[in-house]
Scaffold this active site. Structure first.
Site, PDB file in Angstrom:
ATOM      1  N   SER A  83      45.050  33.697  40.748  1.00 38.03           N
ATOM      2  CA  SER A  83      46.477  33.907  41.124  1.00 38.03           C
ATOM      3  C   SER A  83      46.762  32.519  42.275  1.00 38.03           C
ATOM      4  CB  SER A  83      46.151  35.160  42.361  1.00 38.03           C
ATOM      5  OG  SER A  83      48.171  34.719  43.108  1.00 38.03           O
ATOM      6  N   GLN A  84      46.400  32.811  43.277  1.00 44.67           N
ATOM      7  CA  GLN A  84      47.057  31.131  44.062  1.00 44.67           C
ATOM      8  C   GLN A  84      45.086  30.422  44.167  1.00 44.67           C
ATOM      9  OE1 GLN A  84      47.701  30.586  48.083  1.00 44.67           O
ATOM     10  NE2 GLN A  84      48.257  29.048  48.481  1.00 44.67           N
ATOM     11  N   ASP A 220      47.264  53.392  40.452  1.00 48.95           N
ATOM     12  CA  ASP A 220      46.972  52.970  41.161  1.00 48.95           C
ATOM     13  C   ASP A 220      48.361  52.082  41.937  1.00 48.95           C
ATOM     14  OD1 ASP A 220      46.335  50.694  42.083  1.00 48.95           O
ATOM     15  OD2 ASP A 220      44.901  49.667  40.541  1.00 48.95           O
ATOM     16  N   ASP A 241      53.076  39.534  34.543  1.00 45.42           N
ATOM     17  CA  ASP A 241      52.213  40.845  34.980  1.00 45.42           C
ATOM     18  C   ASP A 241      52.524  41.161  36.629  1.00 45.42           C
ATOM     19  OD1 ASP A 241      51.822  38.679  37.252  1.00 45.42           O
ATOM     20  OD2 ASP A 241      49.092  38.309  36.488  1.00 45.42           O
ATOM     21  N   HIS A 263      48.366  42.362  37.639  1.00 42.15           N
ATOM     22  CA  HIS A 263      48.248  41.088  38.029  1.00 42.15           C
ATOM     23  C   HIS A 263      47.245  41.457  38.903  1.00 42.15           C
ATOM     24  CE1 HIS A 263      48.227  36.769  40.169  1.00 42.15           C
ATOM     25  NE2 HIS A 263      48.315  37.212  40.917  1.00 42.15           N
ATOM     26  N   ASP A 265      45.180  44.484  37.633  1.00 42.44           N
ATOM     27  CA  ASP A 265      43.647  44.471  36.925  1.00 42.44           C
ATOM     28  C   ASP A 265      43.388  43.721  36.940  1.00 42.44           C
ATOM     29  OD1 ASP A 265      45.545  47.337  37.079  1.00 42.44           O
ATOM     30  OD2 ASP A 265      46.338  46.326  34.702  1.00 42.44           O
TER      31      ASP A 265
END
Ligand code: CA
Length: 296
Positions: A83-84, A220, A241, A263, A265
């Site tokens: 991610s970031q 989840d 995602d 995102h 998973d």
């Protein structure tokens, strides 16, 4: 113990927005670090500011890289960012390519996140609802900082507005104009694999009804969150995602962009609960073997 993942250079894992190393006993890279270590890799999950700009996080990472090189005696590191974290490692590699063997973006918003764009348009910073959202996020960030038992350094600075602006399409366009290394030149294309001696790779997933919402993901809540977030996408509608679009994630050699992974998973969250037929840890093992085969 095999040596299939025994890369020449240490693998440094960099978390995303709201990142952490370990919440009490719960690791960010759930099951990934031990799996890589069983394959002979030296793996170091690091912390940078949970909420800050990619440039500030990147400067912090450069400091950590220099420490890691001193501690391990290695000449370079392999950087993997989620991610970031992907943008953070791109910054570090652009500034110090001599210290970096490879950059791997895992679900990185390399061309911006349409979710961030949506939040910016619906919750502007200088409105009551924007301030309310920011306050809530800061409380969560503070609680996570208190619970992070995997990070023992000094308190890292927080700048939520800078973090958010770093992730929008406009913010990423500005970042990309300064740090274009590994970016595709056409939308949906691949980028150069080798830039300034650094290898660039990426992979990402998409929400796939009937797969990602089945299996353990039925238990989840982060999968439900991703499905709600995905509804904010317009340009890459049905091709995200939940937080990052398929083509937006492209950087360097695209290993894959449609794995059945949301995102969370993609870093085996939460607690390894992923959709039917998904194997996010296997992607990390394959990639470490790929880095090893490339002499990295
Ligand atoms: Ca999950």
């Amino acid at each position: 113990m095999t040596q299939d993942q025994a890369t020449r250079y240490p693998i440094v894992l960099v978390p995303g927005f709201f990142g952490f190393v370990k919440l009490v006993v719960y690791p960010y890279w759930f099951g990934i670090v031990p799996a890589l270590r069983r394959g002979g890799a030296t793996v170091i999950p690091v912390m940078v500011s949970a909420l800050n700009s990619s440039e500030i996080r990147g400067e912090q990472l450069l400091g950590r890289i220099e420490e890691i090189l001193r501690e391990t005696g290695a000449a370079k590191v392999n950087l993997i960012g989620h991610s970031q974290g992907a943008i953070t490692i791109r910054y570090a590699a652009a500034k110090r390519p001599d210290l970096v063997a490879s950059v791997t973006s895992v679900a990185g918003p390399n061309h911006g996140s349409e979710l961030a764009d949506y939040i910016e348009s619906r919750f502007p910073i200088h409105t009551a609802r924007g301030r309310l959202l920011n306050a809530a996020l800061l409380v969560v960030g503070w609680a996570m900082h208190l619970l992070d038992t995997g990070y023992r350094g000094t308190r890292l600075p927080t700048d939520l507005d800078a973090a958010h602006l770093s992730l929008t399409t406009q913010g990423m366009a500005s970042f990309n104009s300064q740090f274009p290394q590994g970016l595709p030149t056409t939308w949906g294309g691949q980028g150069a694999e080798l830039v300034n001696g650094v290898r660039y790779y990426s992979w990402s997933g998409t929400l796939q009804p009937g797969r990602t919402n089945r299996g353990w993901n039925r238990l989840d809540g982060t999968n439900v969150t991703c499905r709600i977030f995905a509804s904010t996408f317009t340009k890459e509608r049905g091709q995200s995602d939940g937080m990052v679009g398929r083509f937006s994630s492209h950087l360097g050699t695209v290993i894959g962009d449609d794995y059945p992974l949301d995102h969370f998973d993609i870093v085996n969250q939460s607690l390894g609960r992923v959709g039917k037929g998904a194997n996010p840890v296997g992607l990390f093992l394959e990639h470490a073997a790929r880095l090893k085969a490339a002499g990295l």
